[in-house]
Design a protein around this motif. Structure first.
Motif, short mmCIF file in Angstrom:
data_model
loop_
_atom_site.label_atom_id
_atom_site.label_comp_id
_atom_site.label_asym_id
_atom_site.label_seq_id
_atom_site.Cartn_x
_atom_site.Cartn_y
_atom_site.Cartn_z
N ARG A 45 0.82 -1.21 0.00
CA ARG A 45 0.00 0.00 0.00
C ARG A 45 0.86 1.26 0.00
N VAL A 46 2.05 1.11 0.47
CA VAL A 46 2.92 2.28 0.55
C VAL A 46 3.28 2.79 -0.86
N LEU A 47 3.14 1.94 -1.86
CA LEU A 47 3.47 2.35 -3.22
C LEU A 47 2.27 2.91 -3.98
N SER A 48 1.17 3.09 -3.27
CA SER A 48 -0.03 3.58 -3.97
C SER A 48 0.13 5.04 -4.41
N PHE A 49 1.09 5.73 -3.86
CA PHE A 49 1.32 7.12 -4.28
C PHE A 49 1.92 7.19 -5.68
N LEU A 50 2.51 6.07 -6.09
CA LEU A 50 3.26 6.07 -7.34
C LEU A 50 2.32 6.03 -8.53
N GLN A 51 2.43 7.01 -9.41
CA GLN A 51 1.58 7.08 -10.61
C GLN A 51 2.38 6.53 -11.79
N MET A 52 2.52 5.24 -11.82
CA MET A 52 3.36 4.63 -12.83
C MET A 52 2.85 4.85 -14.25
N PRO A 53 1.52 4.70 -14.53
CA PRO A 53 1.05 4.97 -15.90
C PRO A 53 1.32 6.40 -16.34
N LEU A 54 1.17 7.32 -15.42
CA LEU A 54 1.44 8.71 -15.76
C LEU A 54 2.91 8.94 -16.08
N LEU A 55 3.79 8.34 -15.29
CA LEU A 55 5.23 8.48 -15.53
C LEU A 55 5.62 7.89 -16.88
N LEU A 92 -9.57 9.06 -17.08
CA LEU A 92 -8.11 9.09 -17.10
C LEU A 92 -7.60 9.23 -18.53
N GLY A 93 -8.43 8.77 -19.49
CA GLY A 93 -8.03 8.90 -20.89
C GLY A 93 -7.87 10.34 -21.28
N ILE A 94 -8.84 11.18 -20.91
CA ILE A 94 -8.77 12.61 -21.25
C ILE A 94 -7.56 13.26 -20.57
N VAL A 95 -7.40 12.98 -19.29
CA VAL A 95 -6.31 13.61 -18.54
C VAL A 95 -4.96 13.23 -19.14
N GLN A 130 -3.15 15.53 -11.51
CA GLN A 130 -4.02 15.37 -10.34
C GLN A 130 -5.06 16.50 -10.29
N LEU A 131 -4.62 17.67 -10.64
CA LEU A 131 -5.55 18.80 -10.61
C LEU A 131 -6.63 18.64 -11.68
N LEU A 132 -6.18 18.26 -12.87
CA LEU A 132 -7.14 18.09 -13.96
C LEU A 132 -8.12 16.96 -13.67
N PHE A 133 -7.60 15.90 -13.12
CA PHE A 133 -8.47 14.76 -12.78
C PHE A 133 -9.50 15.17 -11.73
N TRP A 134 -9.05 15.94 -10.78
CA TRP A 134 -9.97 16.40 -9.72
C TRP A 134 -11.06 17.29 -10.33
N MET A 135 -10.61 18.15 -11.24
CA MET A 135 -11.58 19.04 -11.88
C MET A 135 -12.59 18.26 -12.72
N LEU A 136 -12.11 17.28 -13.45
CA LEU A 136 -13.02 16.46 -14.26
C LEU A 136 -13.99 15.69 -13.38
N GLN A 137 -13.44 15.18 -12.27
CA GLN A 137 -14.31 14.44 -11.34
C GLN A 137 -15.43 15.34 -10.82
N ARG A 138 -15.07 16.57 -10.50
CA ARG A 138 -16.07 17.51 -9.98
C ARG A 138 -17.05 17.94 -11.07
N SER A 139 -16.51 18.23 -12.25
CA SER A 139 -17.36 18.79 -13.30
C SER A 139 -18.19 17.75 -14.04
#
Lengths: 177, 396
Positions: A45-55, A92-95, A130-139
């Motif tokens: 669980r400690v590795l959940s911060f890692l955004q491997m697909p994004l990297l 996640l596709g859009i982001v 992360q910001l864009l994803f949050w915005m999409l989630q909200r909007s």
């Protein structure tokens, strides 16, 4: 912005400098990155911060130095990640499509082989993602989750730190064009 | 239019891709429907890989766990081996120390209880030559040690001093072929000479064929060699074979059992009683010397005779006196002639022989052994010096 202008403004836009990843490397690494994101946090669980697909999206988009390739790489990885998650297809596709596009554009203009540049770009794109994803989630989904700037910044820093050796490792799998 | 699209190709593609995804997203959100086919394809595509990865992960985890455990076990094993080796050495050292302490304690106890004056010594080496029957001890002439002194342990005799140097001495062990000591059996009082054989066991020589000696019987020093005080254990009989004229008696020397490390050198020996049981020398009693005993029984009755040093001397003198008293001349007389009666009491200074040839003791005289005199003080037996006590009663 024309191709001619791109070439004029960027001394790194020389296609001879671009490095091509073999197609199987691109596909294999992308799938492994998605699987990593899906399965590894189950056990660590400690590795959940890692955004491997994004990297991985960032890396290939930067290395190909092509916004179009970045778009498709981002869209492919993002949609694959969507299809294996509980999210509606496209979130996640859009982001990641946007990340791939911008990363490809940046790769045309900067020396993305330098570790400092890589660190800075990773930090920026993780925050952007992360910001864009949050915005999409909200909007689009009407989610009410609050944005945590400190936590997101910390996550971006960790990803940037991990990104440097990861990019270096992926450099070994590429072949010069 | 075409020019615009070509000019903004990247942006156009981005917008198209984003729009498509937005439409897909919007349709899903609005219709509240999923795209199960895509998800099935995606899951079906990645499941084998995920399974493979999970297998690799499990195997890796197991391997790592085993490796960690194995490394730990190896480390533990190494540590335990080192500890075991250290403890073995420590145990060996402590056992050695304990054995030394026990020997020293036994030696000290024996030294306190034995009437002989002794000095403790430690074996510091063996002879430099090929002779294994010689050892060196750390007491020499400066400690009052002299050549010929007896060397003993609580278990029995060890040997005698071959040479005394200023700070060390050479001890001839009982097993050496040149060693000899007078011994007597505990049970049947058979006398003989203990002789080394250059091997682990010794032989008792000059045991007559008719003498009774049993296996397991103890032999003690007889004191007749004037080196070893009487009553010290010499060895246990391990085999007896008939022979003519002497029996072949093999003895296991008791003083060398378990090796020799600490010994006592007898500075001034005191004769002791030979225990009847022949099992131990736990009780030490100061008894009269053999000479004193003989003098009390026979020597005092024999005038003009030197004091008997040994029992053999006493017997010889007694028989001689009886023969003379009966007019018998030793060495004469035909075979089959009547021998003297040696069972008669010893003649008094003025013996009278009756008609029957019986020796009549004078009035008031005492038959030997009828009333033995009080036990005299123990007789020192310094090596090389006859320590027989003076006659307790002079013949009248």
């Amino acid at each position: 912005m024309s191709a001619g202008n791109d070439q004029y403004f960027s001394r790194y836009a020389d296609p001879r400098r671009a490095r091509r990843a073999r197609i199987w490397v691109l596909l294999g690494v992308s799938v492994l990155a998605v699987l990593f994101q899906v399965y590894v946090p189950l056990y660590l669980r400690v590795l959940s911060f890692l955004q491997m697909p994004l990297l991985v999206t960032m890396y290939f988009s930067l290395m190909y130095r092509s916004p179009v390739r970045g778009i498709f790489i981002g869209a492919g990885i993002g949609l694959t990640q969507d299809s294996l998650s509980q999210l509606p297809l496209g979130m996640l596709g859009i982001v990641k499509t946007l990340v791939g596009y911008f990363a490809g554009s940046v790769g045309m203009r900067f020396d993305v082989d330098h570790p400092v540049m890589r660190f800075t770009l990773t930090l920026f794109f993780v925050l952007f993602h992360q910001l864009l994803f949050w915005m999409l989630q909200r909007s689009l989904l009407g989610a009410t989750a609050a944005f945590e700037p400190v936590g997101t910044l910390f996550q971006a820093l960790l990803n940037a730190i991990i990104g440097i050796p990861l990019f270096h490792l992926l450099d070994k799998l590429r072949s010069r064009a | 239019m075409d020019t615009i699209l070509r000019r903004y190709r990247n942006l156009t593609i981005l917008l198209v891709v984003l729009f498509a995804q937005l439409v897909l997203l919007a349709w899903q959100v609005k219709s509240a429907q999923d795209v199960p086919l895509v998800r099935v394809w995606a899951v079906t595509a990645v499941t084998p890989l995920a399974r493979l990865l999970d297998s690799v992960r499990s195997a890796g985890a197991r391997l790592l766990e085993d490796y960690v455990i194995l490394t730990g076990v190896q480390r533990e094993n190494r540590r335990l081996k080192e500890e075991l080796g250290r403890l073995k050495l420590e145990s060996q050292f402590l056992r050695s120390e304990l054995a030394t302490a026990e020997r020293a304690q036994a030696l000290h106890a024996f030294q306190q209880r034995t009437p002989s004056r002794t000095i403790a010594a430690r074996v510091i080496g063996t002879g430099a030559g090929s002779n294994p029957g010689v050892v060196l001890v750390d007491r020499g002439a400066s400690a009052g040690v002299q050549r010929g002194m007896a060397v003993i342990t609580p278990d029995g005799i060890v040997g005698k001093l071959l040479a005394a140097y200023p700070n060390a001495s050479q001890v001839l062990l009982v097993t050496d072929a040149s060693f000899a000591a007078g011994v007597i059996s505990a049970k049947h009082r058979v006398r003989g000479t203990l002789k080394g054989q250059s091997q682990a066991n010794c032989r008792v020589l000059y045991i007559p064929g008719e003498a009774k000696v049993e296996a397991g019987e103890m032999f003690y020093t007889s004191g007749e060699d004037r080196i070893f005080p009487k009553g010290l254990p010499a060895g246990r009989v391990i085999s007896v074979r008939d022979g003519n004229p002497f029996r072949e008696v093999m003895v296991e020397p008791s003083g060398l059992q378990g090796g020799v490390e600490e010994v006592l050198i007898v500075l001034e020996g005191i004769h002791q009683e030979i225990p009847e049981s022949g099992e131990s020398i736990a009780g030490f009693h100061m008894l009269p010397s053999p000479g004193a005993t003989l003098e009390a029984g026979a020597g005092s009755a024999l005038p003009n005779q030197a004091p008997a040093a040994t029992e053999a001397d006493a017997v010889h003198q007694r028989y001689k006196a009886l023969g003379e008293a009966q007019g018998h001349r030793f060495g004469e007389g035909a075979p089959g002639s009547r021998p003297p009666d040696f069972n008669l009491p010893l003649p008094a200074p003025s013996l009278s022989v009756d008609g029957a040839g019986q020796v009549a003791p004078p009035a008031g005289s005492q038959a030997p052994g009828a009333a033995p005199p009080a036990s005299p003080a123990p007789t020192p037996a310094k090596p090389g010096v006859a320590k027989s006590a003076p006659p307790s009663a002079s013949p009248d």
